[in-house]
Structure formats: structure tokens, C-alpha cells
Design an enzyme around this catalytic site. Structure first.
Site, PDB file in Angstrom:
ATOM      1  N   LYS A 281       0.834  -1.211   0.000  1.00 27.57           N
ATOM      2  CA  LYS A 281       0.000   0.000   0.000  1.00 27.57           C
ATOM      3  C   LYS A 281       0.863   1.254   0.000  1.00 27.57           C
ATOM      4  O   LYS A 281       0.532   2.249  -0.649  1.00 27.57           O
ATOM      5  CB  LYS A 281      -0.917  -0.001   1.225  1.00 27.57           C
ATOM      6  CG  LYS A 281      -2.268   0.586   0.913  1.00 27.57           C
ATOM      7  CD  LYS A 281      -3.290   0.309   1.972  1.00 27.57           C
ATOM      8  CE  LYS A 281      -4.653   0.133   1.352  1.00 27.57           C
ATOM      9  NZ  LYS A 281      -5.687  -0.146   2.314  1.00 27.57           N
TER      10      LYS A 281
ATOM     11  N   ARG B 103     -13.867  -7.375  10.883  1.00 30.06           N
ATOM     12  CA  ARG B 103     -14.951  -7.724   9.946  1.00 30.06           C
ATOM     13  C   ARG B 103     -16.135  -8.258  10.732  1.00 30.06           C
ATOM     14  O   ARG B 103     -15.999  -9.207  11.512  1.00 30.06           O
ATOM     15  CB  ARG B 103     -14.444  -8.756   8.946  1.00 30.06           C
ATOM     16  CG  ARG B 103     -15.444  -9.025   7.852  1.00 30.06           C
ATOM     17  CD  ARG B 103     -14.782  -9.716   6.689  1.00 30.06           C
ATOM     18  NE  ARG B 103     -13.820  -8.880   6.003  1.00 30.06           N
ATOM     19  CZ  ARG B 103     -12.811  -9.348   5.273  1.00 30.06           C
ATOM     20  NH1 ARG B 103     -12.613 -10.642   5.169  1.00 30.06           N
ATOM     21  NH2 ARG B 103     -11.976  -8.520   4.665  1.00 30.06           N
TER      22      ARG B 103
ATOM     23  N   GLU C  13     -10.236  -0.110  10.702  1.00 28.44           N
ATOM     24  CA  GLU C  13     -11.319  -0.198   9.713  1.00 28.44           C
ATOM     25  C   GLU C  13     -12.282  -1.305  10.136  1.00 28.44           C
ATOM     26  O   GLU C  13     -11.859  -2.414  10.466  1.00 28.44           O
ATOM     27  CB  GLU C  13     -10.746  -0.530   8.326  1.00 28.44           C
ATOM     28  CG  GLU C  13     -11.850  -0.595   7.269  1.00 28.44           C
ATOM     29  CD  GLU C  13     -11.342  -1.040   5.903  1.00 28.44           C
ATOM     30  OE1 GLU C  13     -11.335  -0.208   4.993  1.00 28.44           O
ATOM     31  OE2 GLU C  13     -10.944  -2.217   5.774  1.00 28.44           O
TER      32      GLU C  13
HETATM   33  P1  0O2 Z   1      -7.135  -6.235   2.097  1.00 27.55           P
HETATM   34  O1  0O2 Z   1      -6.199  -7.274   1.605  1.00 27.55           O
HETATM   35  O2  0O2 Z   1      -8.512  -6.766   2.323  1.00 27.55           O
HETATM   36  O3  0O2 Z   1      -6.628  -5.477   3.276  1.00 27.55           O
HETATM   37  P2  0O2 Z   1      -7.677   2.032   0.774  1.00 27.55           P
HETATM   38  O4  0O2 Z   1      -7.113   1.154  -0.323  1.00 27.55           O
HETATM   39  O5  0O2 Z   1      -8.289   1.256   1.902  1.00 27.55           O
HETATM   40  O6  0O2 Z   1      -6.736   3.040   1.303  1.00 27.55           O
HETATM   41  P3  0O2 Z   1      -9.981   2.573  -0.690  1.00 27.55           P
HETATM   42  O7  0O2 Z   1      -9.715   1.695  -1.868  1.00 27.55           O
HETATM   43  O8  0O2 Z   1     -10.726   3.828  -0.937  1.00 27.55           O
HETATM   44  O9  0O2 Z   1      -8.697   2.940   0.065  1.00 27.55           O
HETATM   45  O10 0O2 Z   1     -10.698   1.784   0.415  1.00 27.55           O
HETATM   46  P4  0O2 Z   1     -11.998   0.945   0.323  1.00 27.55           P
HETATM   47  O11 0O2 Z   1     -12.609   1.039  -1.007  1.00 27.55           O
HETATM   48  O12 0O2 Z   1     -12.819   1.368   1.491  1.00 27.55           O
HETATM   49  O13 0O2 Z   1     -11.440  -0.546   0.458  1.00 27.55           O
HETATM   50  C1  0O2 Z   1     -10.728  -0.981   1.557  1.00 27.55           C
HETATM   51  C2  0O2 Z   1     -10.867  -2.469   1.722  1.00 27.55           C
HETATM   52  O14 0O2 Z   1     -12.173  -2.907   1.306  1.00 27.55           O
HETATM   53  C3  0O2 Z   1      -9.944  -3.315   0.882  1.00 27.55           C
HETATM   54  O15 0O2 Z   1      -8.709  -3.398   1.545  1.00 27.55           O
HETATM   55  C4  0O2 Z   1     -10.676  -4.641   0.798  1.00 27.55           C
HETATM   56  O16 0O2 Z   1     -10.563  -5.362   2.018  1.00 27.55           O
HETATM   57  C5  0O2 Z   1     -12.103  -4.180   0.666  1.00 27.55           C
HETATM   58  N1  0O2 Z   1     -12.460  -4.011  -0.749  1.00 27.55           N
HETATM   59  C6  0O2 Z   1     -12.609  -2.840  -1.405  1.00 27.55           C
HETATM   60  N2  0O2 Z   1     -12.955  -3.054  -2.685  1.00 27.55           N
HETATM   61  C7  0O2 Z   1     -13.036  -4.401  -2.850  1.00 27.55           C
HETATM   62  C8  0O2 Z   1     -13.373  -5.254  -3.959  1.00 27.55           C
HETATM   63  O17 0O2 Z   1     -13.669  -4.817  -5.066  1.00 27.55           O
HETATM   64  N3  0O2 Z   1     -13.338  -6.596  -3.717  1.00 27.55           N
HETATM   65  C9  0O2 Z   1     -13.021  -7.128  -2.507  1.00 27.55           C
HETATM   66  N4  0O2 Z   1     -13.027  -8.456  -2.367  1.00 27.55           N
HETATM   67  N5  0O2 Z   1     -12.689  -6.345  -1.441  1.00 27.55           N
HETATM   68  C10 0O2 Z   1     -12.703  -5.007  -1.614  1.00 27.55           C
HETATM   69  P5  0O2 Z   1      -7.370  -3.724   0.763  1.00 27.55           P
HETATM   70  O18 0O2 Z   1      -6.260  -3.090   1.490  1.00 27.55           O
HETATM   71  O19 0O2 Z   1      -7.525  -3.354  -0.671  1.00 27.55           O
HETATM   72  O20 0O2 Z   1      -7.252  -5.260   0.831  1.00 27.55           O
END
Ligand code: 0O2
Length: 266
Positions: free
Chosen positions: A56, A78, A140
């Protein structure tokens, strides 16, 4: 960065995740002990891995001293619900708590992402007491239904497999299954009252049976064996009838007997 420093940074997040999981799990327990339906079905938590934090950092061009301010999901909770309506109940519960403050929220349930992803996201501030004093950290909280979680888990694995090159055919199938999840959640919501009634009476029965067994166990210490055997036989025959009202009545009678022996607090 030195390994020791990572440990120092991540320790308060570790503590926060442990505490938050305990607090939300306890909420489930409280609802069930009262024989009530719990809007939370399951709760899990994790601290982001160092490798995922570094990914990230690179992707968002964050400097190392901005990690704890700019990466909001180092601590991740979660919460899984049975029904869409429960998601908003849980958000209200969190909003009214004095030990968490909401920094920001994203409703991907009403406004699903282009990928088809649905979930409610909260970023909260949470204080932890460490050996270095009080630390205010961000965490989160993702709140979603069982069905949304199923979809997100599968999609996440596929994202990992294909990285940023997911074939269009797979994307289309994921979109279609995401629409199916919306329908499934709606269907489940339409029978929510019936499901909740069934679950409540299941919990009610479990609580009454636990009370009865507790009373019998206490009476063992004070009443004579013949009387206990009689009570036990009566319990088994009422239990077989599967009539909750009869079980409740029997439990009240046992309460009176136990009170007579002063056996309730034993
Ligand atoms: P991981 O591996 O789960 O930790 P951010 O990237 O958090 O700074 P963003 O993208 O605006 O900023 O945040 P958002 O959209 O709130 O998403 C944060 C987290 O939501 C992600 O964390 C995923 O866990 C989940 N998420 C968001 N979009 C998707 C999606 O399209 N599919 C799935 N399966 N999960 C999603 P990370 O860090 O990306 O991943």
C-alpha cells in the site's frame, strides 16, 4: 525499517484488534443470553501484514513516517450479519458507543463498487493502553452479510490470482454473481421475521434448559436423591414434549424448590 520498529508500530494495533473482537463477540453473547436475536452473527479481526502494508505504501506513494496516519486499515475488523437490515443496526450501535469515534464511513451496500463489491466500511478512532501510554489508533470495520462475505472472499482470491489482469469473462461472471447476491439478500430479508422468530425461540429454549440444569445441579447438593431423580424424570418428559411454555413453567417451579432449600446461589 528495522524489524524491531515494525513490532513497536504494530503492537498497539494487535491489542486494538484483540480488544475489539472481544467487545463485539461479547455483544453477540449478551443478545443470546437475553434470548434476543443478535444483529452480529460473527466477528473476526486481523492486523495487516508488513508485506501488505508495504504494498500500500508503494501503491499510494506514502512515506514511511506517514504509515499510521495514511493507512487506515492496519487494524481491521470484519463483522458479519445475517441480513442487510442488521448492517445498519450495527452501524448505529457503533455510532452510540463511547469507546469508538467514527472518522469516516463508506456505504458500498447502497452504492456498490464497480467490481460488484458490497459492504459497509467505517474508519474509527480507538484508544489503547500500552506500556508506552495511551495510543489513539485508527481501525477499519467492514460490516457485511454472510452472502456479501461469500462473494468478497471469492473475488478477493481471484483478484490475488490475476493481480490487475483479471480476464473480462471472469469479471462478467463475478458481476452476475454479485447481482445474484443482491437478490439472495433481498429474499432472505423478506423471510427475516420468520427466521428471527425461529432463532429467538431456539435461544430461549437453550437458556431455559441451561437454567433448569443449573437448578438441578444445585439441588443435588441439598435435596434427597429420590426427589432429584423425580425432578430429572419430570424434566426429561417435559423436554420430550418440545413445549417451551411447559419448560418455562417447570423452571419456575424449580426456582421455588431451590429457593426453599436456599440452593440458588450454590
Ligand atoms: P485487504 O487485503 O482486504 O486489506 P484504501 O485502499 O483502503 O486506502 P480505498 O480503496 O478507498 O482505500 O478503500 P476501500 O474502497 O474502502 O477498500 C478498503 C478495503 O475494502 C480493501 O482493503 C478490501 O478489504 C475491501 N475491498 C474494497 N474493494 C473491494 C473489492 O472490489 N473486492 C473485494 N473483495 N474487497 C474489496 P485492501 O487493502 O484493498 O485489501
Amino acid at each position: 525499517m528495522e524489524i524491531q520498529l515494525w513490532r513497536e508500530i504494530l503492537t498497539p494495533y494487535d491489542l486494538a484488534v484483540d480488544e475489539l473482537v472481544v467487545k463485539f463477540s461479547h455483544m453477540i453473547k449478551e443478545y443470546r443470553q437475553k434470548g434476543m436475536y443478535s444483529p452480529i452473527e460473527q466477528v473476526t479481526g486481523r492486523v495487516k501484514t508488513i508485506s501488505s502494508i508495504l504494498e500500500k505504501v508503494q501503491k499510494k506513494n506514502i512515506s514511511m513516517d506517514e504509515i499510521t496516519t495514511k493507512i487506515e486499515d492496519i487494524a481491521g475488523i470484519r463483522i458479519i450479519c445475517q441480513f442487510v437490515e442488521d448492517i445498519y443496526k450495527v452501524v448505529d450501535i457503533i455510532r452510540n458507543r463511547s469507546d469508538m469515534t467514527i472518522k469516516s464511513e463508506k456505504d458500498y451496500v447502497k452504492n456498490q463498487k464497480d467490481s460488484g463489491y458490497r459492504s459497509y466500511h467505517l474508519i474509527i478512532y480507538y484508544n489503547v493502553e500500552t506500556s508506552q501510554g495511551c495510543k489513539k489508533i485508527q481501525a477499519e470495520i467492514q460490516i457485511r452479510t454472510l452472502a456479501m462475505n461469500f462473494w468478497a472472499t471469492i473475488e478477493h482470491s481471484l483478484q490475488y490470482k490475476y493481480r490487475y489482469n483479471m480476464p473480462d469473462s471472469i469479471k462478467e461472471r463475478l458481476m452476475a454473481s454479485s447481482e445474484a447476491i443482491v437478490i439472495l439478500d433481498k429474499e432472505m430479508s423478506s423471510v427475516r421475521d420468520d427466521i428471527m422468530d425461529a432463532q429467538n425461540s431456539f435461544n430461549d429454549k437453550a437458556n431455559v434448559v441451561a437454567d433448569i440444569l443449573n437448578n438441578i445441579q444445585n439441588l443435588y447438593k441439598v435435596a434427597n436423591k429420590r426427589e432429584i431423580v423425580k425432578i430429572q424424570d419430570e424434566f426429561y418428559s417435559i423436554y420430550k414434549e418440545n413445549d417451551l411454555e411447559q419448560l418455562k413453567k417447570f423452571n419456575k417451579q424449580l426456582d421455588i424448590i431451590a429457593e426453599g432449600y436456599r440452593a440458588q446461589g450454590l
